[in-house]
Design a protein around this motif. Structure first.
Motif, PDB file in Angstrom:
ATOM      1  N   UNK A 178       0.815  -1.227   0.000  1.00 15.88           N
ATOM      2  CA  UNK A 178       0.000   0.000   0.000  1.00 15.88           C
ATOM      3  C   UNK A 178       0.844   1.271   0.000  1.00 15.88           C
TER       4      UNK A 178
ATOM      5  N   UNK B  15       0.805   2.775  -3.270  1.00 14.35           N
ATOM      6  CA  UNK B  15      -0.408   3.522  -3.612  1.00 14.35           C
ATOM      7  C   UNK B  15      -0.403   4.878  -2.908  1.00 14.35           C
TER       8      UNK B  15
ATOM      9  N   UNK C 267       1.902   7.626  -4.761  1.00 10.72           N
ATOM     10  CA  UNK C 267       1.526   7.247  -6.111  1.00 10.72           C
ATOM     11  C   UNK C 267       2.411   7.830  -7.214  1.00 10.72           C
TER      12      UNK C 267
ATOM     13  N   UNK D  35      -1.506   1.868  -8.125  1.00  5.46           N
ATOM     14  CA  UNK D  35      -2.028   0.544  -8.463  1.00  5.46           C
ATOM     15  C   UNK D  35      -1.599   0.072  -9.846  1.00  5.46           C
TER      16      UNK D  35
ATOM     17  N   UNK E 134      -0.615  -5.462  -6.743  1.00  6.63           N
ATOM     18  CA  UNK E 134      -1.367  -6.717  -6.896  1.00  6.63           C
ATOM     19  C   UNK E 134      -0.494  -7.868  -7.401  1.00  6.63           C
TER      20      UNK E 134
ATOM     21  N   UNK F 281       0.770  -9.723  -3.559  1.00  4.92           N
ATOM     22  CA  UNK F 281      -0.260  -9.682  -2.519  1.00  4.92           C
ATOM     23  C   UNK F 281       0.184 -10.449  -1.268  1.00  4.92           C
TER      24      UNK F 281
ATOM     25  N   UNK G 192      -5.804 -10.258  -9.230  1.00 12.39           N
ATOM     26  CA  UNK G 192      -4.418 -10.100  -8.790  1.00 12.39           C
ATOM     27  C   UNK G 192      -3.511 -10.238 -10.001  1.00 12.39           C
ATOM     28  N   UNK G 193      -2.724  -9.205 -10.252  1.00  9.46           N
ATOM     29  CA  UNK G 193      -1.959  -9.142 -11.494  1.00  9.46           C
ATOM     30  C   UNK G 193      -0.973 -10.303 -11.655  1.00  9.46           C
TER      31      UNK G 193
ATOM     32  N   UNK H 240      -6.607  -2.686 -13.640  1.00 13.88           N
ATOM     33  CA  UNK H 240      -5.368  -2.997 -12.914  1.00 13.88           C
ATOM     34  C   UNK H 240      -4.701  -4.267 -13.397  1.00 13.88           C
TER      35      UNK H 240
ATOM     36  N   UNK I 233      -8.300   5.110  -6.042  1.00 12.88           N
ATOM     37  CA  UNK I 233      -7.047   5.720  -6.502  1.00 12.88           C
ATOM     38  C   UNK I 233      -6.290   4.779  -7.433  1.00 12.88           C
ATOM     39  N   UNK I 234      -6.880   4.544  -8.588  1.00 12.34           N
ATOM     40  CA  UNK I 234      -6.161   3.802  -9.631  1.00 12.34           C
ATOM     41  C   UNK I 234      -6.481   4.451 -10.975  1.00 12.34           C
TER      42      UNK I 234
ATOM     43  N   UNK J  91      -7.983   3.255  -1.542  1.00 14.28           N
ATOM     44  CA  UNK J  91      -7.215   2.294  -2.322  1.00 14.28           C
ATOM     45  C   UNK J  91      -8.167   1.215  -2.838  1.00 14.28           C
TER      46      UNK J  91
END
Lengths: 340, 444
Positions: free
Chosen positions: A137, A140, A143, A149, A251, A254, B91-92, B118, B187-188, B215
């Motif tokens: 995080x 983020x 940024x 993200x 991501x 994670x 999840x990327x 994303x 916030x993306x 987020x």
């Protein structure tokens, strides 16, 4: 006294030779295996080679020195962001960025180790778990620097012409494997040497009994910090290689990545390098095997999607309950029984 | 640590595990992979499970239902369409692995309708360098489409967030110039893309006062109390939401808890699906009648007819196909199913248009040259050309009524159109062609 030192030096040389041999063997084994695989399984092999480095970090940290970390995925993120920022912002070469990622994450490990040296057991596990949750995080929160993200788009690039001339046409999947594999072999070499020399013996002494180790003159705090630095360097390198599959973003790292790595180490056997290899193969290939089986039995997607995590979870529980030393421990046990 | 025999043995054992996973390697055909005389294989990536999945996990089943219908009518040029779907749980890391699987193992011809900004960022570069068509992506992020030199094979499947925000922003600014307008956004790229559109429309927000962000993905675990409190404390009258459906539901529930009643909510279309909104609140014990009352009066936009418009010819046709062919776990008719069906209809039309001699290059060329002429349920035309791969270029503004139907404001539907840049918002004069009786696209 000189008599006491000599055998240690002699042993170091022998181990150095064997670890070189094993590292080269691992390199060749992956290459030979990739020749048998189709492109998808080649990319899975690259995943194994990449994640294996991170699982090695757990072998050192938890297996050899007895410190629990639920946050290796976060350290991977440190390595990933370090290398990706060096490439995208400073225009450094990917190879240099990978090497620098080792130092960046080792430095991170130093700070983490300083805090961790004061903690143990569930407190250390909790702290590292928070780290696994918090670090992604940060990207983020800040940024503009870390690209939030959306992350940083990076990849392994294309193979150099001289290599294509030498080996013929190289696919994207093969090239990814060729980039990662030398690092995996070097990581194996480092782990084998670290585990079987004075450093490793010191770590194991601390793991088995801190009081005895301290009485034997080992500086407990410093030892723990050193292990954290070494483990973080490995995890960071793994994270850098993992990110260059396409993207460095929250991501990609994670919280469950940290847990997956720990699962691989436990299934294979926390104290064994061979176990780490087996465990990593298992967590990467098991979902594919399960998918193949479920496809044949027409299992609905609402169940099928959860089956890989469920199976790996059950496997983890069974390992902990029935066979805490993992696959490598079981193998050792069988070998031992045959001997006697 | 004994590293002699056990290590060698484990290496061998690992090899066995690996070998078991080897799939049969088929020799590559002369043409593009994924197309045979009898089949066209398409691949989709979306969150079927996980926090971001509610609502969006119905898109694949809807698209497959339409393809199954097409197949039951003889397929496209004699070929059946097969849709292979991979769950990436949003999840990327998993998106990258499953993309490799779709390309190398499932041997797909093209990516189709993948869901998620994303996650799609992580694979779009790789898909494009392999020259694989990446059509009708379910993301409104304009960055994927406005520079075809960067992503030559990627084509949108939604109007861009910027276009929608420009249209919605202009409406709100004109209509509520005397009110204090604030925004809640994730916030993306989705949230930021929408903010850029609002800014172009002249709506400016003040950080920490009239603008609150969170987020993406944390709305379920952390909640949105601090963001909603901030908007409440600053006396925001109109709250715009640029976020996914699950966040919209949390925002409304939190506002209700905090006793905050803005005079209007305005929600970007992808976060405003009524069924998803009600399902999420229902799972938290909110009765359907209450959630319907919460949603009533909310302003939103759409490029297509509202899912609840039972008399619309496309809605009618797609609804019947959904009833007959959808084998998914949740086939309740909503915007997600309408969108899934609509992009499947478009894909069928494009594949028909390319003709029997189907290749990847031909599909991309067809979409660039003829894509803007493709018709669908949408009330705005597609923007595809050589210079942009944006999908629907227009939206109409509506308001949810007490029955959770998005109805045109003042009873009269006006479709506005604009671009993802600084172009003006104008009234569209597009006339949507009717759907054929057999619900199959007709290509000249």
């Amino acid at each position: 006294m000189s008599k006491g030192i000599k055998p240690v030096r002699l042993k170091y040389k022998v181990i150095g030779g064997r670890s070189t041999l094993l590292s080269v063997a691992l390199f060749l084994f992956f290459i030979l295996l990739s020749k048998q695989f189709d492109a998808y399984n080649q990319s899975q092999l690259t995943n194994i080679a990449t994640l294996l480095i991170a699982v090695f970090s757990i072998t050192l940290l938890t297996g050899a020195s007895g410190q629990i970390s639920l946050g290796q995925g976060a350290i991977m993120a440190v390595g990933g962001y370090g290398s990706a920022l060096l490439v995208t912002r400073l225009g450094l070469s990917m190879w240099l960025a990978f090497v620098l990622a080792i130092f960046i994450s080792a430095l991170f490990g130093l700070f983490l180790g300083l805090a961790a040296a004061r903690l143990s057991g569930p407190y250390l596990a909790g702290t590292t778990l928070v780290m696994a949750l918090a670090i992604p995080s940060i990207a983020v929160r800040f940024e503009s620097f870390f690209s939030g993200d959306v992350g940083l788009s990076v990849d392994y690039g294309t193979p150099p012409t001289w290599l294509s001339n030498l080996l013929g046409e190289i696919s994207i999947e093969q090239w990814s494997l060729y980039v990662v594999l030398p690092f995996t072999a070097i990581a194996l070499f480092a782990v084998l040497n670290l585990s079987n020399t004075r450093a490793g013996r010191t770590w194991r002494a601390v793991r088995d009994n801190e009081v005895s180790a301290a009485l034997a003159g080992i500086n407990i705090g410093r030892t723990k910090v050193v292990v954290f630095v070494c483990a973080s360097a490995l995890a960071g390198l793994s994270g850098a290689l993992y990110g260059f599959r396409g993207l460095v973003a929250p991501s990609v790292y994670p919280t469950d990545l940290s847990l997956t790595l720990l699962t691989a180490a436990v299934i294979g056997g926390l104290r064994s390098v061979g176990g780490a290899i087996f465990g990593t193969f298992a967590i990467v290939f098991l979902p594919d095997l399960i998918e193949k089986i479920t496809k044949n039995f027409n299992v609905p997607e609402t169940i099928g999607n959860y089956l890989p995590s469920l199976t790996i979870g059950i496997l983890l529980l069974l390992t902990v309950i029935l066979n805490p030393r993992g696959a490598a421990g079981a193998l050792e046990h069988i070998r031992h029984r045959r001997k006697h | 640590m004994n590293l002699r025999k056990p290590l060698i043995l484990t290496v061998v054992a690992s090899a066995l595990v690996g070998s078991l996973a080897i799939s049969s390697v088929s020799a590559s055909a002369a043409g593009d992979q994924g197309v045979s005389d009898s089949e066209i294989v398409l691949g989709m990536q979306l969150p079927q499970t996980g926090a971001a999945s509610p609502g969006y996990n119905k898109v694949d089943d809807a698209a497959r239902a339409y393809f199954d219908y097409v197949n039951s009518k003889g397929g496209v040029n004699g070929r059946n369409i097969k849709l292979v779907v991979k769950d990436d749980t949003y999840k990327a890391g998993l998106t990258i692995t499953s993309a490799s699987k779709l390309i190398n193992e499932d041997k797909i011809f093209a990516f189709f309708g993948s869901v998620g900004t994303q996650t799609h960022v992580s694979v779009i570069k790789d898909i494009n360098r392999r020259k694989i068509p990446d059509i009708f992506v379910n993301s409104g992020f304009s960055g994927f489409y406005t520079d075809p030199k960067k992503y030559p094979t990627t084509f949108g499947g939604l109007g861009t967030y910027t276009v929608e925000a420009k249209i919605l922003g202009k409406y709100l600014k004109d209509k509520y110039s005397d009110k204090k307008i604030g925004v809640l956004y994730q916030s993306d790229d989705f949230g930021r893309n929408a903010l850029a559109g609002f800014a172009t429309a002249g709506l400016k927000f003040e950080a920490k006062k009239t603008s609150a962000s969170f987020i993406a993905g944390t709305q379920g675990s952390i909640g949105l109390a601090s963001q909603i409190s901030q908007l409440k404390a600053n006396g925001v009258d109109i709250v715009i939401i640029a976020a996914v459906s699950s966040a919209t539901a949390v925002a409304y529930a939190t506002a209700a808890q905090l006793g905050y009643k803005p005079s209007k909510w305005a929600v970007i279309s992808v976060g405003a699906d009524a069924t998803t909104f009600q399902t999420i609140l229902g799972s938290k014990g909110v009765p359907a009648a209450t959630s319907a009352a919460m949603l009533a009066g909310t302003i939103s936009a759409s490029h297509a007819p509202a899912a609840g418009e039972a008399d619309d010819v496309y809605v009618k046709a797609f609804k019947k196909i959904n009833d007959d062919f959808n084998k998914g776990p949740d086939k309740r008719w909503d915007n997600n199913i309408l969108q899934g069906m609509n992009i499947a209809y478009l894909a069928t039309e494009a594949l028909m248009g390319v003709g029997k001699d189907l290749t990847r290059a031909k599909l991309i060329s067809y979409l660039e040259n003829n894509g803007s002429k493709l018709s669908s349920a949408a009330l705005a035309p597609l923007g595809y050309s050589k210079s942009t791969h944006e999908a629907f270029t227009g939206f109409w503004i509506g308001q949810y009524d007490a029955t959770t139907l998005l109805a045109p404001i003042d009873g009269k539907r006006v479709v506005y159109t604009t671009d993802s840049g600084s172009g003006a918002v104008t009234v569209s004069n597009y006339k949507r062609p009717a759907i054929a009786d057999d619900a199959l696209p007709k290509v000249a």
